[in-house]
Design an enzyme around this catalytic site. Sequence first.
Site, PDB file in Angstrom:
ATOM      1  N   ARG A 100      -0.646  17.475 -13.645  1.00  0.00           N
ATOM      2  CA  ARG A 100       0.447  16.964 -12.819  1.00  0.00           C
ATOM      3  C   ARG A 100       0.652  17.849 -11.598  1.00  0.00           C
ATOM      4  O   ARG A 100       0.947  17.372 -10.506  1.00  0.00           O
ATOM      5  CB  ARG A 100       1.746  16.867 -13.633  1.00  0.00           C
ATOM      6  CG  ARG A 100       2.972  16.517 -12.761  1.00  0.00           C
ATOM      7  CD  ARG A 100       4.192  16.183 -13.598  1.00  0.00           C
ATOM      8  NE  ARG A 100       4.480  17.170 -14.615  1.00  0.00           N
ATOM      9  CZ  ARG A 100       5.105  18.337 -14.381  1.00  0.00           C
ATOM     10  NH1 ARG A 100       5.464  18.675 -13.155  1.00  0.00           N
ATOM     11  NH2 ARG A 100       5.352  19.161 -15.378  1.00  0.00           N
ATOM     12  N   TYR A 130       6.732  -3.971   5.954  1.00  0.00           N
ATOM     13  CA  TYR A 130       6.253  -4.510   4.679  1.00  0.00           C
ATOM     14  C   TYR A 130       7.467  -4.824   3.810  1.00  0.00           C
ATOM     15  O   TYR A 130       8.394  -4.002   3.686  1.00  0.00           O
ATOM     16  CB  TYR A 130       5.337  -3.487   4.016  1.00  0.00           C
ATOM     17  CG  TYR A 130       5.062  -3.740   2.553  1.00  0.00           C
ATOM     18  CD1 TYR A 130       4.535  -4.951   2.117  1.00  0.00           C
ATOM     19  CD2 TYR A 130       5.333  -2.756   1.607  1.00  0.00           C
ATOM     20  CE1 TYR A 130       4.283  -5.177   0.775  1.00  0.00           C
ATOM     21  CE2 TYR A 130       5.089  -2.976   0.261  1.00  0.00           C
ATOM     22  CZ  TYR A 130       4.562  -4.187  -0.150  1.00  0.00           C
ATOM     23  OH  TYR A 130       4.321  -4.403  -1.481  1.00  0.00           O
ATOM     24  N   ASP A 132       3.807   4.603   8.780  1.00  0.00           N
ATOM     25  CA  ASP A 132       2.887   3.983   7.831  1.00  0.00           C
ATOM     26  C   ASP A 132       1.652   3.547   8.610  1.00  0.00           C
ATOM     27  O   ASP A 132       1.721   2.650   9.461  1.00  0.00           O
ATOM     28  CB  ASP A 132       3.564   2.785   7.161  1.00  0.00           C
ATOM     29  CG  ASP A 132       2.720   2.152   6.065  1.00  0.00           C
ATOM     30  OD1 ASP A 132       1.484   2.319   6.084  1.00  0.00           O
ATOM     31  OD2 ASP A 132       3.292   1.469   5.189  1.00  0.00           O
ATOM     32  N   LYS A 190      -5.549   0.061   0.053  1.00  0.00           N
ATOM     33  CA  LYS A 190      -6.087  -0.800   1.095  1.00  0.00           C
ATOM     34  C   LYS A 190      -7.388  -0.221   1.655  1.00  0.00           C
ATOM     35  O   LYS A 190      -8.346  -0.036   0.922  1.00  0.00           O
ATOM     36  CB  LYS A 190      -5.034  -1.006   2.176  1.00  0.00           C
ATOM     37  CG  LYS A 190      -3.639  -1.393   1.677  1.00  0.00           C
ATOM     38  CD  LYS A 190      -3.593  -2.468   0.642  1.00  0.00           C
ATOM     39  CE  LYS A 190      -2.201  -3.054   0.436  1.00  0.00           C
ATOM     40  NZ  LYS A 190      -1.335  -2.304  -0.502  1.00  0.00           N
TER      41      LYS A 190
END
Length: 405
Positions: free
Chosen positions: A61, A114, A187, A212
Amino acid sequence: MDRHRQFETLAVGHGEDPAETQRGDVVSPIHLASTFAAPELDTEMSLDDVDPDAGEFVYSRLNNPTRHALERRLAALEGGDHGFAFASGTSAIATAIFAAVEPGDHVVAFDDLYAGTRRMLEALFRDSLGVDVSFVDATDPDNVADAIRPETTFVWMETPTNPLMKLCDVEAIADIADDAGVRFGVDNTFLSSYFQQPLDLGADIVAHSTTKYLNGHSDSLGGALVTSDDAIAEQVGFLQQVGLGNVLAPFDAYLTLRGTKTLSPRMRDHEANALAIAEYLDDHDQVAAVHYPGLDSHPQHDLADAQQSGYGGILSVELEGTIEDAKRFVDALDEFALAVSVGGVESLVELPAAMTHEPIPRAEREEMGITDTLVRLSIGIEAVEDLVADLDRGFDAMTRETVTN
């Protein structure tokens, strides 16, 4: 950050060093271990002293060799000093906002975001955490400047936006944010690091949905943040590893590392196909409008040329007719899969009014510019002739129904 090698070279090998592995692997191994044995007990070393660049790992982690390789590459591709990989693009964006705000603060955001990001800002940060949010038409930087107030701590932009392909002037907004002492995030998912680098234009932090283009094969979820600001990096790192514990799994890190190796040629093919299809659609008598910054007719074409090195592989098109016509169009397509998401090697089509933006009331959708016949196309790297022939099938389906009626 490595400024001595070209983008294509960084995309293939940066972050993966055969000398760091026992057998000289040219591809970073998938390190599935959740914990790592220490060679000896060092009572003077804290977890903050662990140095992944020196091959020191304690717990996955906190850091993992495969994820660390990806994070180094993502930082280099974006032109930043610090990279962080998350379980999704949404979690990356949430972390960027969490690092910048607290209850009572104010965020200025693009009004054409978005849908998931807008819903996050409204339902989580505004309604649950007491962070005020103003959505503005950021195609005009003055609207951003006018929205900033004393309690503003963060400006959040997408460029191009999803799905209307609007742009904002990153450099101008960076100056506005800097003058106000406000953190500025962008973004960069739709263009990827290959076609746009907001940090070089003045942004403080950049986000990606690695799902993406960076991964590019529609087989892995992921997100990323990149910054060159040490203070921001410290906040983001704490939230990623301790505050939220939201990290990218090793196998997904491996898949994304693999994807970035072909990012450059893929993006060139995506763009070439998208520009050809945008020009084809722009001349079609069943099309009302095409939204693609690569067209001279796009109202921000000059801005695209100024701050981007290419136009990307996504466009949206408004068809003539009704939502029923648009549904017949998308249902008739074979090469374009009817699916949400973008950025894979395969071509995808979606109808926002009936899919991603369907929960938004129609009047509000139309005010945003999301008409009933707006179709978003993510252009893949197939032969463009086959894609155009497929679109012809869609238009034929619309025409046959019109003649029948």
